[in-house]
Design a protein around this motif. Sequence first.
Motif, short mmCIF file in Angstrom:
data_model
loop_
_atom_site.label_atom_id
_atom_site.label_comp_id
_atom_site.label_asym_id
_atom_site.label_seq_id
_atom_site.Cartn_x
_atom_site.Cartn_y
_atom_site.Cartn_z
N LYS A 107 0.61 -1.25 -0.03
CA LYS A 107 0.05 0.13 -0.04
C LYS A 107 0.70 1.15 0.12
CE LYS A 107 -4.10 2.02 2.04
NZ LYS A 107 -5.06 2.06 3.27
N GLY A 108 1.74 1.47 -1.00
CA GLY A 108 2.40 2.63 -1.26
C GLY A 108 3.33 3.03 -0.09
N GLY A 109 3.74 1.82 0.45
CA GLY A 109 4.64 2.41 1.54
C GLY A 109 4.24 3.17 2.82
N LYS A 110 2.98 3.40 2.64
CA LYS A 110 2.55 4.53 3.65
C LYS A 110 2.54 3.56 5.21
CE LYS A 110 -0.09 6.68 0.03
NZ LYS A 110 -1.48 7.16 -0.38
N ILE A 136 6.63 0.01 -2.58
CA ILE A 136 7.57 0.00 -1.56
C ILE A 136 8.34 1.48 -1.89
CG2 ILE A 136 9.16 -1.44 -2.61
CD1 ILE A 136 9.62 -2.42 0.13
N ASP A 137 8.71 2.15 -0.77
CA ASP A 137 9.50 3.46 -0.71
C ASP A 137 10.91 3.23 -0.55
OD1 ASP A 137 7.36 4.72 -1.29
OD2 ASP A 137 6.90 5.68 0.54
N GLN A 138 11.74 3.95 -0.85
CA GLN A 138 13.25 4.06 -0.49
C GLN A 138 13.52 5.52 -0.42
OE1 GLN A 138 16.60 3.55 -3.27
NE2 GLN A 138 16.96 1.49 -1.94
N ASN A 139 13.89 5.94 0.86
CA ASN A 139 13.94 7.25 1.36
C ASN A 139 13.26 8.40 0.83
OD1 ASN A 139 16.35 6.17 2.42
ND2 ASN A 139 17.47 6.21 0.26
N ARG A 140 11.68 8.33 1.22
CA ARG A 140 10.65 9.14 0.91
C ARG A 140 10.35 9.56 2.24
NH1 ARG A 140 6.27 7.92 -3.36
NH2 ARG A 140 5.85 9.83 -2.79
N ARG A 141 9.92 11.15 2.15
CA ARG A 141 9.61 11.64 3.31
C ARG A 141 8.45 11.13 3.99
NH1 ARG A 141 8.45 17.80 2.32
NH2 ARG A 141 10.58 17.80 1.58
N GLY A 172 15.95 9.12 -3.36
CA GLY A 172 15.50 7.77 -3.12
C GLY A 172 14.05 7.97 -4.12
N GLY A 173 13.24 7.06 -4.17
CA GLY A 173 11.97 6.77 -5.30
C GLY A 173 10.94 5.90 -4.56
N TYR A 174 10.26 5.30 -5.51
CA TYR A 174 9.17 4.18 -5.45
C TYR A 174 9.09 3.37 -6.41
CZ TYR A 174 3.99 3.61 -5.49
OH TYR A 174 2.61 2.91 -5.63
N GLY A 175 8.78 2.10 -6.14
CA GLY A 175 8.63 1.15 -6.90
C GLY A 175 8.29 -0.15 -6.32
N THR A 176 9.37 -1.14 -6.76
CA THR A 176 9.20 -2.56 -6.43
C THR A 176 10.47 -3.28 -5.84
OG1 THR A 176 9.77 -3.62 -8.53
CG2 THR A 176 7.39 -3.05 -8.17
N ALA A 177 10.54 -4.21 -4.89
CA ALA A 177 11.61 -4.80 -4.36
C ALA A 177 11.48 -6.33 -4.38
CB ALA A 177 11.68 -4.35 -2.85
N PRO A 305 -4.89 -11.94 4.92
CA PRO A 305 -5.27 -10.32 5.19
C PRO A 305 -4.40 -10.00 6.32
CG PRO A 305 -7.29 -11.76 4.93
CD PRO A 305 -5.93 -12.70 5.12
N THR A 306 -4.00 -8.49 6.08
CA THR A 306 -3.37 -7.92 7.28
C THR A 306 -3.96 -6.51 7.18
OG1 THR A 306 -1.63 -6.76 5.90
CG2 THR A 306 -1.26 -8.90 6.39
N ARG A 307 -3.69 -5.98 8.49
CA ARG A 307 -4.12 -4.56 8.92
C ARG A 307 -3.29 -3.77 8.10
NH1 ARG A 307 -0.82 -2.06 12.29
NH2 ARG A 307 0.69 -3.51 13.53
N LEU A 308 -1.99 -4.11 7.58
CA LEU A 308 -1.03 -3.11 6.99
C LEU A 308 -1.05 -2.64 5.67
CD1 LEU A 308 2.00 -5.20 8.43
CD2 LEU A 308 1.25 -3.27 9.37
N SER A 309 -2.07 -3.39 4.88
CA SER A 309 -2.23 -2.79 3.45
C SER A 309 -3.81 -3.49 3.09
CB SER A 309 -1.22 -3.86 2.84
OG SER A 309 -1.62 -3.37 1.20
N ASP A 310 -4.20 -3.00 1.91
CA ASP A 310 -5.67 -3.14 1.26
C ASP A 310 -5.24 -4.32 0.63
OD1 ASP A 310 -3.99 -2.03 -0.49
OD2 ASP A 310 -5.66 -0.99 -1.31
N HIS A 311 -4.07 -4.80 0.29
CA HIS A 311 -3.63 -6.21 -0.24
C HIS A 311 -3.56 -7.19 0.66
CE1 HIS A 311 -3.41 -4.65 -4.52
NE2 HIS A 311 -3.49 -3.69 -4.10
N HIS A 312 -3.57 -8.40 0.42
CA HIS A 312 -3.42 -9.52 1.23
C HIS A 312 -2.02 -10.24 0.61
CE1 HIS A 312 -7.95 -10.32 1.40
NE2 HIS A 312 -7.67 -9.03 2.15
N ALA A 313 -1.33 -10.78 1.77
CA ALA A 313 0.05 -11.33 1.24
C ALA A 313 -0.39 -12.98 0.73
CB ALA A 313 0.80 -11.77 2.38
N VAL A 314 0.10 -13.13 -0.65
CA VAL A 314 -0.10 -14.49 -1.24
C VAL A 314 0.93 -15.15 -1.23
CG1 VAL A 314 -0.74 -15.44 -3.46
CG2 VAL A 314 -1.83 -13.15 -2.74
N THR A 315 0.94 -16.41 -0.72
CA THR A 315 2.24 -17.26 -0.52
C THR A 315 1.86 -18.58 -1.16
OG1 THR A 315 2.55 -16.26 1.66
CG2 THR A 315 3.68 -18.30 1.28
N VAL A 316 2.91 -19.25 -1.94
CA VAL A 316 2.80 -20.45 -2.34
C VAL A 316 4.04 -21.09 -2.19
CG1 VAL A 316 2.47 -21.73 -4.60
CG2 VAL A 316 1.22 -19.68 -4.14
#
Length: 326
Positions: A107-110, A136-141, A172-177, A305-316
């Motif tokens: 969720k946007g690293g927020k 995910i963020d890297q060095n964003r205010r 820094g910036g915003y993207g994927t990891a 589901p988690t309280r940290l994001s509107d997306h769920h963690a998908v694991t396989v």
Amino acid sequence: MSHHRSRQFSVRLKELLPILAVALTVGAIAALSVLAPRLGDSTQASADASPSPSAEPLEASPSAEPEPLPKFKTFKAPPAIDKIPKKPKIDPCAVPRNLTVMTFNIKGGKVSPGELGGIADVIRSAGADVVLLQEIDQNRRRSGNVDQPAIIASHLGMQSVFGANAYITDRGGYGTAILSRFPIEGYDNTHLPNSGGKEQRGVLRANIIVEGQRLVVFNTHLDHTSDSLRQAQIGAVMAKVNAYDGAKLLGGDLNAGHGSGVLGTALATLSDAGASLGASHDGGGRVDYLLPNSWLAAGDGNVSPTRLSDHHAVTVDFSMRGAADC
């Protein structure tokens, strides 16, 4: 008269000089022949009279004692090696590589820096070995000017690589990891087609070495506003995925559901490992995927589901084979 006599004397003297020279030479030779034997006898007598330095050995001093010889350690020669031992052959098909992979849009690293530990807890609880994170963020205010991928990875003892698609600041910036407990050997990030000043998207690739076998992992997050743009983006993603041989897996937030053209393009060469897992978003849709090729066999999966994001963690869980013909 006297002058005439002097002249006669000079003439006779000149005539006598050769005779005198011969006489002197003969006399000298005779004298040497007489004296030479005597001189030889004298030299021999002198030599016999002088003592020989080696005729009598010197007596050792009564106080001198012979020094002991130094002792040296004797080493035995190593045994000869007839042949260099060969490494045992490993059947790549007999030992499958087992690993658990997660994809999670945070969720946007927020989240505050303190909540990054909570994301790490979600990953740890799932037992994930490889993690694909989006937004995910890297060095964003807005997220505390911290390196989010590095902090999450440090909580888990993993390696991390980051792909910036939007450069917010010079730092820094915003993207994927991508995070991995296995070694990461090489990665790159490629920007995807864009239009109308929309948010820049990309695909992050990492080569992960799983027990000696390379697994190429791709992480992407496609546009959420335009289906035609998503189609262009998934086309670019699959061109990159299909350029690699061996075991590979594409994951991330495709912003597309079951039966969509986007998913159909990906499934032309990949498979849907979580087809039976259900919704991956609070809104009820399924947009988060793990899509392996035929080198990976999918096992159990889970959506958390988690309280940290509107997306769920998908694991396989996956079992990765070690050769194309296994």
